[in-house]
Design a protein around this motif. Sequence first.
Motif, PDB file in Angstrom:
ATOM      1  N   UNK A   1      37.703  39.938  29.972  1.00 26.38           N
ATOM      2  CA  UNK A   1      38.122  41.315  29.695  1.00 26.38           C
ATOM      3  C   UNK A   1      38.015  41.680  28.223  1.00 26.38           C
ATOM      4  N   UNK A   2      38.128  40.671  27.354  1.00 19.76           N
ATOM      5  CA  UNK A   2      38.016  40.933  25.919  1.00 19.76           C
ATOM      6  C   UNK A   2      36.605  40.834  25.385  1.00 19.76           C
TER       7      UNK A   2
ATOM      8  N   UNK B   1      40.459  38.515  41.183  1.00 23.64           N
ATOM      9  CA  UNK B   1      39.969  38.380  39.821  1.00 23.64           C
ATOM     10  C   UNK B   1      41.006  37.659  38.964  1.00 23.64           C
ATOM     11  N   UNK B   2      40.516  36.977  37.952  1.00 23.53           N
ATOM     12  CA  UNK B   2      41.371  36.238  37.018  1.00 23.53           C
ATOM     13  C   UNK B   2      40.952  36.575  35.598  1.00 23.53           C
ATOM     14  N   UNK B   3      41.916  36.609  34.671  1.00 27.92           N
ATOM     15  CA  UNK B   3      41.556  36.800  33.256  1.00 27.92           C
ATOM     16  C   UNK B   3      42.493  36.034  32.349  1.00 27.92           C
ATOM     17  N   UNK B   4      42.001  35.784  31.130  1.00 23.14           N
ATOM     18  CA  UNK B   4      42.786  35.214  30.038  1.00 23.14           C
ATOM     19  C   UNK B   4      42.586  36.150  28.848  1.00 23.14           C
ATOM     20  N   UNK B   5      43.541  37.016  28.548  1.00 21.13           N
ATOM     21  CA  UNK B   5      43.355  37.981  27.458  1.00 21.13           C
ATOM     22  C   UNK B   5      43.174  37.285  26.112  1.00 21.13           C
ATOM     23  N   UNK B   6      42.537  37.966  25.157  1.00 20.31           N
ATOM     24  CA  UNK B   6      42.438  37.410  23.797  1.00 20.31           C
ATOM     25  C   UNK B   6      43.817  37.142  23.220  1.00 20.31           C
TER      26      UNK B   6
ATOM     27  N   UNK C   1      45.472  43.315  31.332  1.00 19.42           N
ATOM     28  CA  UNK C   1      46.003  43.251  32.689  1.00 19.42           C
ATOM     29  C   UNK C   1      45.700  44.551  33.445  1.00 19.42           C
ATOM     30  N   UNK C   2      45.839  45.672  32.749  1.00 15.64           N
ATOM     31  CA  UNK C   2      45.549  46.962  33.387  1.00 15.64           C
ATOM     32  C   UNK C   2      44.083  47.062  33.781  1.00 15.64           C
ATOM     33  N   UNK C   3      43.193  46.573  32.899  1.00 18.96           N
ATOM     34  CA  UNK C   3      41.763  46.605  33.196  1.00 18.96           C
ATOM     35  C   UNK C   3      41.444  45.727  34.397  1.00 18.96           C
TER      36      UNK C   3
ATOM     37  N   UNK D   1      46.810  36.561  36.580  1.00 18.34           N
ATOM     38  CA  UNK D   1      46.935  36.914  35.159  1.00 18.34           C
ATOM     39  C   UNK D   1      48.380  36.676  34.736  1.00 18.34           C
ATOM     40  N   UNK D   2      48.530  36.301  33.479  1.00 20.89           N
ATOM     41  CA  UNK D   2      49.848  35.991  32.958  1.00 20.89           C
ATOM     42  C   UNK D   2      50.080  34.499  32.867  1.00 20.89           C
ATOM     43  N   UNK D   3      50.603  34.085  31.691  1.00 20.11           N
ATOM     44  CA  UNK D   3      50.913  32.677  31.445  1.00 20.11           C
ATOM     45  C   UNK D   3      52.327  32.584  30.880  1.00 20.11           C
ATOM     46  N   UNK D   4      52.654  31.493  30.220  1.00 20.61           N
ATOM     47  CA  UNK D   4      54.039  31.271  29.809  1.00 20.61           C
ATOM     48  C   UNK D   4      54.603  32.390  28.951  1.00 20.61           C
ATOM     49  N   UNK D   5      53.775  32.959  28.079  1.00 21.01           N
ATOM     50  CA  UNK D   5      54.276  33.958  27.135  1.00 21.01           C
ATOM     51  C   UNK D   5      54.372  35.359  27.716  1.00 21.01           C
TER      52      UNK D   5
END
Length: 222
Positions: free
Chosen positions: A129-130, A161-166, A175-177, A192-196
Amino acid sequence: MPSTTLIDAIAANRASILSAMEAASDNPIELIAVSKRQPDERIEAALECGHRIFGENRVQEAQEHWGGRRDIEGLTLHLIGPLQSNKSEDAVALFDVIQTVDRPKIVRTLAQAAEKIGRTPDVFIQVNTGQEPQKAGVLPSGLADFVALTRDTYPGRLVGLMCIPPVDEPAGPHFALLSKLAARHGLEKLSMGMSADYALAASFGATHVRVGSAFFGERESD
């Protein structure tokens, strides 16, 4: 056998994460406990407190962690790290879900492995996504063609779909995209989403979050 203290600590972490996600979202969310580089005692503690959904980054380490535990009732394993094409057969044999499908060669080798083994894990497409050059994933502009290729080639289910944002950008827009792209292509699941940022991801419609340190505690160093 893990200590009662460790079991209680992981159970408390798990309950806290589930509670935060429930408060942030109207839809059910699967909590994937990321067990990469976790010692056996912590994995056993997680199992003792009733958790059954785990994520691994590497096929070989996953085989070490789960090869002898594959018959545990309800166990679900997700591959959430990059997949090398020469590991596709091992991945199909071990995992229930492969979240990092990101290039045509992987689609082809997974399809071949699925046909050979007679097993078809669900798959997610990883989206960059980034648009980061160093990061795996399909660019948003190429997603339509890649979705079509995956649906035409892979005999199992493309589910999401899966993503890891910058790391240096707010996660919310990514996440919105991802949610918008999934809706456009008729895909119901969003990893989407991890510990933080798992609660934030939940608020944007995540169906799966991948949580390591917030679930287990800080990982041991390599």
